[in-house]
Design a protein around this motif. Structure first.
Motif, PDB file in Angstrom:
ATOM      1  N   ASP A  96       0.864  -1.172   0.000  1.00 35.88           N
ATOM      2  CA  ASP A  96       0.000   0.000   0.000  1.00 35.88           C
ATOM      3  C   ASP A  96       0.907   1.232   0.000  1.00 35.88           C
ATOM      4  O   ASP A  96       2.129   1.116   0.201  1.00 35.88           O
ATOM      5  CB  ASP A  96      -0.890  -0.045   1.247  1.00 35.88           C
ATOM      6  CG  ASP A  96      -1.791   1.164   1.372  1.00 35.88           C
ATOM      7  OD1 ASP A  96      -2.271   1.652   0.327  1.00 35.88           O
ATOM      8  OD2 ASP A  96      -1.995   1.635   2.500  1.00 35.88           O
ATOM      9  N   TYR A  97       0.326   2.404  -0.223  1.00 34.18           N
ATOM     10  CA  TYR A  97       1.167   3.609  -0.224  1.00 34.18           C
ATOM     11  C   TYR A  97       0.970   4.449   1.043  1.00 34.18           C
ATOM     12  O   TYR A  97       1.802   4.420   1.943  1.00 34.18           O
ATOM     13  CB  TYR A  97       0.912   4.466  -1.472  1.00 34.18           C
ATOM     14  CG  TYR A  97       1.852   5.648  -1.516  1.00 34.18           C
ATOM     15  CD1 TYR A  97       3.183   5.478  -1.879  1.00 34.18           C
ATOM     16  CD2 TYR A  97       1.435   6.917  -1.136  1.00 34.18           C
ATOM     17  CE1 TYR A  97       4.074   6.539  -1.866  1.00 34.18           C
ATOM     18  CE2 TYR A  97       2.310   7.994  -1.125  1.00 34.18           C
ATOM     19  CZ  TYR A  97       3.631   7.798  -1.496  1.00 34.18           C
ATOM     20  OH  TYR A  97       4.512   8.850  -1.461  1.00 34.18           O
ATOM     21  N   ASP A  98      -0.139   5.188   1.131  1.00 30.11           N
ATOM     22  CA  ASP A  98      -0.355   6.081   2.277  1.00 30.11           C
ATOM     23  C   ASP A  98      -0.400   5.301   3.585  1.00 30.11           C
ATOM     24  O   ASP A  98      -1.142   4.332   3.725  1.00 30.11           O
ATOM     25  CB  ASP A  98      -1.665   6.853   2.095  1.00 30.11           C
ATOM     26  CG  ASP A  98      -1.600   7.850   0.956  1.00 30.11           C
ATOM     27  OD1 ASP A  98      -1.085   8.956   1.157  1.00 30.11           O
ATOM     28  OD2 ASP A  98      -2.055   7.499  -0.157  1.00 30.11           O
ATOM     29  N   SER A 134      -2.868   1.246  -4.466  1.00 30.70           N
ATOM     30  CA  SER A 134      -3.313   2.387  -3.665  1.00 30.70           C
ATOM     31  C   SER A 134      -4.678   2.884  -4.125  1.00 30.70           C
ATOM     32  O   SER A 134      -5.101   2.613  -5.257  1.00 30.70           O
ATOM     33  CB  SER A 134      -2.288   3.523  -3.782  1.00 30.70           C
ATOM     34  OG  SER A 134      -2.754   4.716  -3.193  1.00 30.70           O
ATOM     35  N   ARG A 136      -5.062   5.987  -4.491  1.00 31.71           N
ATOM     36  CA  ARG A 136      -4.682   7.127  -5.315  1.00 31.71           C
ATOM     37  C   ARG A 136      -4.863   6.805  -6.798  1.00 31.71           C
ATOM     38  O   ARG A 136      -4.887   5.645  -7.193  1.00 31.71           O
ATOM     39  CB  ARG A 136      -3.220   7.477  -5.079  1.00 31.71           C
ATOM     40  CG  ARG A 136      -2.870   7.819  -3.656  1.00 31.71           C
ATOM     41  CD  ARG A 136      -3.135   9.250  -3.346  1.00 31.71           C
ATOM     42  NE  ARG A 136      -2.529   9.643  -2.081  1.00 31.71           N
ATOM     43  CZ  ARG A 136      -2.298  10.897  -1.728  1.00 31.71           C
ATOM     44  NH1 ARG A 136      -2.606  11.874  -2.542  1.00 31.71           N
ATOM     45  NH2 ARG A 136      -1.754  11.176  -0.560  1.00 31.71           N
ATOM     46  N   LEU A 141       0.117   8.085  -8.066  1.00 32.48           N
ATOM     47  CA  LEU A 141       0.924   7.083  -7.381  1.00 32.48           C
ATOM     48  C   LEU A 141       2.324   7.015  -7.992  1.00 32.48           C
ATOM     49  O   LEU A 141       3.327   6.963  -7.272  1.00 32.48           O
ATOM     50  CB  LEU A 141       0.226   5.723  -7.463  1.00 32.48           C
ATOM     51  CG  LEU A 141       0.842   4.570  -6.691  1.00 32.48           C
ATOM     52  CD1 LEU A 141       0.874   4.855  -5.201  1.00 32.48           C
ATOM     53  CD2 LEU A 141       0.052   3.275  -6.965  1.00 32.48           C
ATOM     54  N   TYR A 152       2.108  -0.764 -10.947  1.00 28.40           N
ATOM     55  CA  TYR A 152       1.254   0.214 -10.282  1.00 28.40           C
ATOM     56  C   TYR A 152      -0.218  -0.142 -10.461  1.00 28.40           C
ATOM     57  O   TYR A 152      -0.667  -0.423 -11.575  1.00 28.40           O
ATOM     58  CB  TYR A 152       1.498   1.618 -10.847  1.00 28.40           C
ATOM     59  CG  TYR A 152       2.860   2.182 -10.524  1.00 28.40           C
ATOM     60  CD1 TYR A 152       3.103   2.796  -9.295  1.00 28.40           C
ATOM     61  CD2 TYR A 152       3.900   2.112 -11.441  1.00 28.40           C
ATOM     62  CE1 TYR A 152       4.350   3.323  -8.993  1.00 28.40           C
ATOM     63  CE2 TYR A 152       5.156   2.634 -11.155  1.00 28.40           C
ATOM     64  CZ  TYR A 152       5.372   3.237  -9.926  1.00 28.40           C
ATOM     65  OH  TYR A 152       6.619   3.754  -9.630  1.00 28.40           O
ATOM     66  N   HIS A 156      -7.682   1.837  -5.966  1.00 31.11           N
ATOM     67  CA  HIS A 156      -7.985   0.579  -5.254  1.00 31.11           C
ATOM     68  C   HIS A 156      -7.972  -0.627  -6.197  1.00 31.11           C
ATOM     69  O   HIS A 156      -8.738  -1.570  -6.025  1.00 31.11           O
ATOM     70  CB  HIS A 156      -9.332   0.677  -4.546  1.00 31.11           C
ATOM     71  CG  HIS A 156      -9.391   1.741  -3.510  1.00 31.11           C
ATOM     72  ND1 HIS A 156      -8.651   1.704  -2.350  1.00 31.11           N
ATOM     73  CD2 HIS A 156     -10.081   2.919  -3.474  1.00 31.11           C
ATOM     74  CE1 HIS A 156      -8.903   2.794  -1.630  1.00 31.11           C
ATOM     75  NE2 HIS A 156      -9.748   3.545  -2.282  1.00 31.11           N
ATOM     76  N   LYS A 272      -8.874  -4.363  -3.783  1.00 34.04           N
ATOM     77  CA  LYS A 272      -7.439  -4.641  -3.755  1.00 34.04           C
ATOM     78  C   LYS A 272      -7.145  -6.140  -3.751  1.00 34.04           C
ATOM     79  O   LYS A 272      -6.093  -6.570  -4.247  1.00 34.04           O
ATOM     80  CB  LYS A 272      -6.790  -3.974  -2.541  1.00 34.04           C
ATOM     81  CG  LYS A 272      -6.706  -2.459  -2.645  1.00 34.04           C
ATOM     82  CD  LYS A 272      -5.940  -1.871  -1.466  1.00 34.04           C
ATOM     83  CE  LYS A 272      -5.776  -0.370  -1.593  1.00 34.04           C
ATOM     84  NZ  LYS A 272      -5.017   0.221  -0.461  1.00 34.04           N
ATOM     85  N   GLY A 297      -0.046  -3.338   4.332  1.00 35.07           N
ATOM     86  CA  GLY A 297      -0.974  -2.221   4.199  1.00 35.07           C
ATOM     87  C   GLY A 297      -1.519  -1.806   5.554  1.00 35.07           C
ATOM     88  O   GLY A 297      -1.397  -2.541   6.541  1.00 35.07           O
ATOM     89  N   ASP A 302      -7.206  -2.529   2.556  1.00 42.54           N
ATOM     90  CA  ASP A 302      -6.189  -3.586   2.433  1.00 42.54           C
ATOM     91  C   ASP A 302      -6.687  -4.920   2.981  1.00 42.54           C
ATOM     92  O   ASP A 302      -6.102  -5.972   2.691  1.00 42.54           O
ATOM     93  CB  ASP A 302      -4.907  -3.168   3.158  1.00 42.54           C
ATOM     94  CG  ASP A 302      -4.302  -1.903   2.583  1.00 42.54           C
ATOM     95  OD1 ASP A 302      -4.105  -1.855   1.361  1.00 42.54           O
ATOM     96  OD2 ASP A 302      -4.045  -0.962   3.357  1.00 42.54           O
TER      97      ASP A 302
END
Length: 389
Positions: A96-98, A134, A136, A141, A152, A156, A272, A297, A302
């Motif tokens: 995951d990113y954030d 993500s 995003r 992203l 990438y 979601h 996801k 995540g 997630d």
């Protein structure tokens, strides 16, 4: 023995007998090679980390959190056991990113990942197929991550950039044409037909949220985020009511709640978890019994990926959290700084264990990063030095 315990034993996910998480000291400096450059190699980063095998005391004295960690042991403290279970298998990394690769911040446009984290992800992606999934938009992203050797999946998992491969008949209608013939990539976009309605909703949300101080609408292409981290508590109900009012005229969309964000998403059976399965399938790993997905995540979105891994009976679902929460994850990391440490250790483990295995064995036929296939000196030289190619 409970079903959960049996599953954990099968997956190599036995619970730790300790309830204290191990504290990881943050990086306080990077090693400068000269006045204009910064050394972000794996060795330089790890040299600034304390030995994670030596506990420095519990992160939290909160009994509820320590009890929760006993149920979801630290992925750092359990690393050796996890890698023992991974020996001889093909690990595929999902991130995951954030809140995982970057800290949670008030301004979503400033959720930058550190150079150290980027270097760690780059290093991991040299040795394992790696995807960042993500909420995003995919373009946003890529702007944040800035790496060419990862896959990438934005919105979601509703916007995935993947290598060209055979498509299942039921999936073909969701693909666009190849967007870059030189790179032979295609986009998988199962919610593409909703784009006109998504743009209408975004415009309406921007109009009705203007008078709610602190509210912010973010266009994530196949979903829309209404951030309320800066909204006063007494104004939240007003904001939520406004968003729900807009959606009354769009029955094909639904509202979900994330970390200080309301998200408007098309009501399709895709999340996801589906994205994880799709990427595994695209890489040719869907029917392989020796593939071990590892997903890190921090958010409820997630959880769908965690469920997929548990249903496979093999893999490592890892949640990032500093507070107790309901989760399908089997392991935990406290915050992004522990994610950094875990990724560095994962890359180091592969370096040390892959001397007798070729990268083609690790990635699978045809799945080497393009930079390796093209013979990029930047990516090849460190691997040559390790004797891996």
């Amino acid at each position: 023995m409970t079903n959960s315990a049996k599953l954990n034993r099968t997956m190599g996910l036995q619970r730790s007998s300790t309830s204290n998480k191990q504290k990881v000291q943050p990086i306080t400096k990077v090693v400068k090679n000269d006045e204009n450059s910064v050394d972000l190699s794996l060795a330089s980063i790890t040299s600034n980390l304390h030995d994670i095998s030596t506990p420095n005391g519990p992160i939290s004295s909160d009994l509820a959190y320590n009890s929760w960690v006993a149920e979801h042991p630290s992925a750092l403290g359990s690393f050796d056991r996890m890698m023992k279970a991974a020996k001889g298998k093909r690990v595929v990394v999902f991130l995951d990113y954030d809140g995982t690769l970057s800290p949670i911040v008030d301004d979503p446009d400033r959720a930058f990942m550190s150079d150290e984290m980027r270097a760690a992800v780059r290093e991991v992606a040299k040795y394992f197929p790696t995807a960042v999934i993500s909420g995003r938009s995919r373009d946003k992203l890529k702007e944040f991550v800035q790496l060419s050797n990862v896959y990438y999946a934005g919105s979601h998992g509703m916007d995935i950039l993947v290598p060209t491969g055979p498509l299942n008949p039921c999936d073909a209608k969701n693909h666009t044409a190849a967007i870059d013939k030189k790179e032979s990539d295609v986009l998988f976009q199962p919610a593409k037909r909703f784009l006109p309605a998504i743009q209408e909703i975004r415009t309406l949300l921007e109009e009705i949220t203007r008078k709610v101080e602190g509210a912010r609408v973010e266009d994530n292409r196949f979903c829309i985020s209404v951030h309320f981290r800066k909204v006063r508590d007494e104004d939240y109900d007003i904001l939520e009511a406004k968003v729900k009012y807009v959606l009354k005229n769009y029955p094909e969309f639904h509202l979900t709640l994330g970390k200080k964000v309301l998200e408007v998403r098309p009501s399709i059976e895709w999340n996801k978890g589906h994205a994880l399965e799709y990427i595994l399938d695209t890489l040719g790993f869907s029917s392989s019994s020796d593939v071990l997905p590892l997903y890190i995540g921090d958010d409820r979105t997630d959880e769908d990926a965690f469920k997929v891994i548990r249903s496979r009976g093999l893999g490592f679902p890892i949640i990032v959290s500093s507070t107790p929460k309901d989760t399908k994850a089997c392991y935990s990391l406290h915050d992004p700084s522990e994610v950094l440490t875990f990724l560095l250790r994962l890359a180091r483990w592969r370096k040390e264990s892959s001397s007798s295995r070729s990268l083609a064995q690790i990635w699978g036929p045809g799945n080497l990063p393009r930079s390796l296939n093209r013979g990029s000196n930047r990516d090849l030289e460190p691997l040559k030095a390790q004797g891996n190619i």
